[in-house]
Design a protein around this motif. Structure first.
Motif, PDB file in Angstrom:
ATOM      1  N   ASN A 199       0.559  -0.960  -0.056  1.00  0.00           N
ATOM      2  CA  ASN A 199       0.257  -0.244  -0.026  1.00  0.00           C
ATOM      3  C   ASN A 199       0.904   1.284   0.452  1.00  0.00           C
ATOM      4  O   ASN A 199       0.046   2.443  -0.180  1.00  0.00           O
ATOM      5  N   GLN A 201       3.985   1.456  -2.176  1.00  0.00           N
ATOM      6  CA  GLN A 201       4.024   0.729  -3.016  1.00  0.00           C
ATOM      7  C   GLN A 201       4.859   2.429  -3.690  1.00  0.00           C
ATOM      8  O   GLN A 201       4.302   2.990  -4.385  1.00  0.00           O
ATOM      9  N   HIS A 263      -0.728  -6.341  -6.204  1.00  0.00           N
ATOM     10  CA  HIS A 263      -1.766  -6.597  -6.509  1.00  0.00           C
ATOM     11  C   HIS A 263      -2.518  -7.107  -5.870  1.00  0.00           C
ATOM     12  O   HIS A 263      -3.611  -6.952  -4.783  1.00  0.00           O
ATOM     13  N   ALA A 266      -3.161  -6.630  -2.123  1.00  0.00           N
ATOM     14  CA  ALA A 266      -3.293  -4.989  -1.765  1.00  0.00           C
ATOM     15  C   ALA A 266      -4.640  -5.108  -2.232  1.00  0.00           C
ATOM     16  O   ALA A 266      -5.801  -4.220  -1.858  1.00  0.00           O
ATOM     17  N   GLN A 277      -8.348   2.658  -8.814  1.00  0.00           N
ATOM     18  CA  GLN A 277      -7.343   2.736  -7.117  1.00  0.00           C
ATOM     19  C   GLN A 277      -6.363   3.425  -7.336  1.00  0.00           C
ATOM     20  O   GLN A 277      -5.399   4.318  -8.426  1.00  0.00           O
ATOM     21  N   LEU A 279      -3.801   3.009  -6.264  1.00  0.00           N
ATOM     22  CA  LEU A 279      -2.346   2.698  -6.070  1.00  0.00           C
ATOM     23  C   LEU A 279      -1.879   2.539  -7.981  1.00  0.00           C
ATOM     24  O   LEU A 279      -0.887   1.740  -7.656  1.00  0.00           O
ATOM     25  N   SER A 283       1.745   1.573  -9.235  1.00  0.00           N
ATOM     26  CA  SER A 283       1.843  -0.381 -10.213  1.00  0.00           C
ATOM     27  C   SER A 283       2.503  -0.093 -11.030  1.00  0.00           C
ATOM     28  O   SER A 283       3.013  -0.793 -11.293  1.00  0.00           O
TER      29      SER A 283
END
Length: 385
Positions: A199, A201, A263, A266, A277, A279, A283
């Motif tokens: 989370n 990343q 993934h 998370a 997201q 993220l 990612s």
């Protein structure tokens, strides 16, 4: 469609040069399959050091290995018997021929006790990564990004099957694999740490913050990170600061290396979910970095750049101390030339710059900076469907 593993010619070259070749990489990445299907110059014998019956054969390792001196001996999961390295050194010194031993391991040489010292000058190490873009069909970029490159995840018949494989891989890694390479601790604590990394990343490493959140000491948190890095789960990307007079961020950035595992950790179970997201940008950044490092390997050293004033660049490709390329990574269809990239290139003397984004056809943003898609940057354009 998966193509041949691109490491194969280099592996064959190493086997023609070094008495021992170490093929390292995470579990389930395909090391055993690759090696057992090699066309070797002589007969081979394979020992899986996870099997008690195969470990028993090595109770008197010197006697067993001398009895098979005419064969290539393949030792799988070598990190489980690091005491073999001293024995291999003696045998190699007695009969120094290329391709005598192939050592497969799920941990870096630094985590395999004394291996680097024991076989220095006698072994060549290679890393087998999960599948990367050079090994899959040109139309499968998004699938590789979502599922990651572990063969059984990428090749799964459905998204559900891929998800279940990754979830069980994480569970097995936490409950068994970490202890086998020397990290004996509560798996639930490491799982929380790993999920926190997912989370965060691509964030700047702050061990003190992680330690407080987990209720443990900073040295313990640093040890967790060391083991995740050493077993190829995490990339610790160092900051670039050579001959720079500005005040720079000195802590590394940390990435979960495989996008599919990221993934799962998370809780992202589909591309549609990822697109909604926060993220997604991190990612994409981690995915692009892994594709670049897998493609170019040891041709470059890899860094990021960030000043305390806020100027930053996601990735620098450095060769012999010279910054060859400065790269910004953006999950966008409308890339722009940022001040941060311009400052980075001025500070580091970068020879060229790129913004790697989600476009099909590249175009210049300035005299020295080009916006490109990932395929174009890696030197292979996808075929139009």
């Amino acid at each position: 469609m998966v193509m041949d593993r691109r490491i194969l010619p280099l592996l064959q070259e190493y086997l023609s040069i070094f008495p021992a070749v170490g093929l390292l990489g995470p579990r389930q990445v395909g090391k055993t399959t690759l090696v057992r299907n090699l066309a070797l110059d002589r007969d081979s014998i394979y020992l899986d050091l996870e099997k008690a019956s195969d470990r028993a054969k090595l109770k008197d390792a010197e006697l067993f290995l001398k009895d098979h001196a005419d064969k290539t001996v393949i030792l799988d999961e070598i990190q489980l018997m690091p005491e073999l390295f001293a024995e291999l050194r003696s045998l190699i010194d007695e009969q120094r021929e290329p391709g005598r031993f192939i050592l497969l391991g799920s941990a870096s040489p630094d985590l395999i006790r004394k291996s680097a010292d024991s076989l220095a000058g006698r072994i060549g190490y290679l890393e087998l990564t999960p599948f990367y873009l050079g090994e899959v069909d040109a139309s499968e970029l998004e699938k590789l990004w979502m599922r990651g490159g572990f063969p059984l995840s990428f090749l799964a018949k459905s998204e559900r099957e891929s998800q279940l494989w990754r979830q069980n891989f994480i569970k097995t890694y936490l409950e068994r694999d970490l202890a086998q390479i020397g990290l004996s601790t509560d798996p639930r604590l490491v799982e929380r740490f790993w999920m926190m990394l997912a989370n965060a990343q691509g964030g700047i490493w702050n061990g003190e913050s992680f330690a407080r959140a987990l209720g443990i000491t900073r040295p313990t948190v640093n040890r967790f990170l060391e083991y995740l890095e050493g077993s190829f789960m995490v990339r610790v990307l160092p900051p670039f600061h050579h001959n720079i007079k500005k005040r720079l961020v000195k802590s590394p950035k940390v990435f979960i290396r495989d996008a599919g595992l990221l993934h799962s950790l998370a809780g992202v179970d589909s591309m549609d979910a990822l697109k909604n997201q926060v993220l997604i940008g991190a990612s994409w950044e981690g995915f692009v970095i892994e594709q670049i490092t897998a493609t170019f390997g040891a041709a470059y050293e890899y860094y990021f750049y960030r000043t305390h004033q806020g100027a930053e660049c996601d990735l620098l490709l450095v060769k012999n101390g010279v910054v060859k390329t400065a790269i910004e990574i953006k999950n966008t269809l409308s890339p722009k030339l940022t001040k941060g990239l311009q400052i980075t290139m001025e500070d580091t003397g970068a020879e060229g710059g790129f913004v790697i984004c989600r476009i099909d056809q590249g175009y210049p943003l300035s005299e020295k900076v080009r916006a490109v898609g990932l395929w174009e940057f890696l030197g292979r354009r996808p075929q139009r469907q």
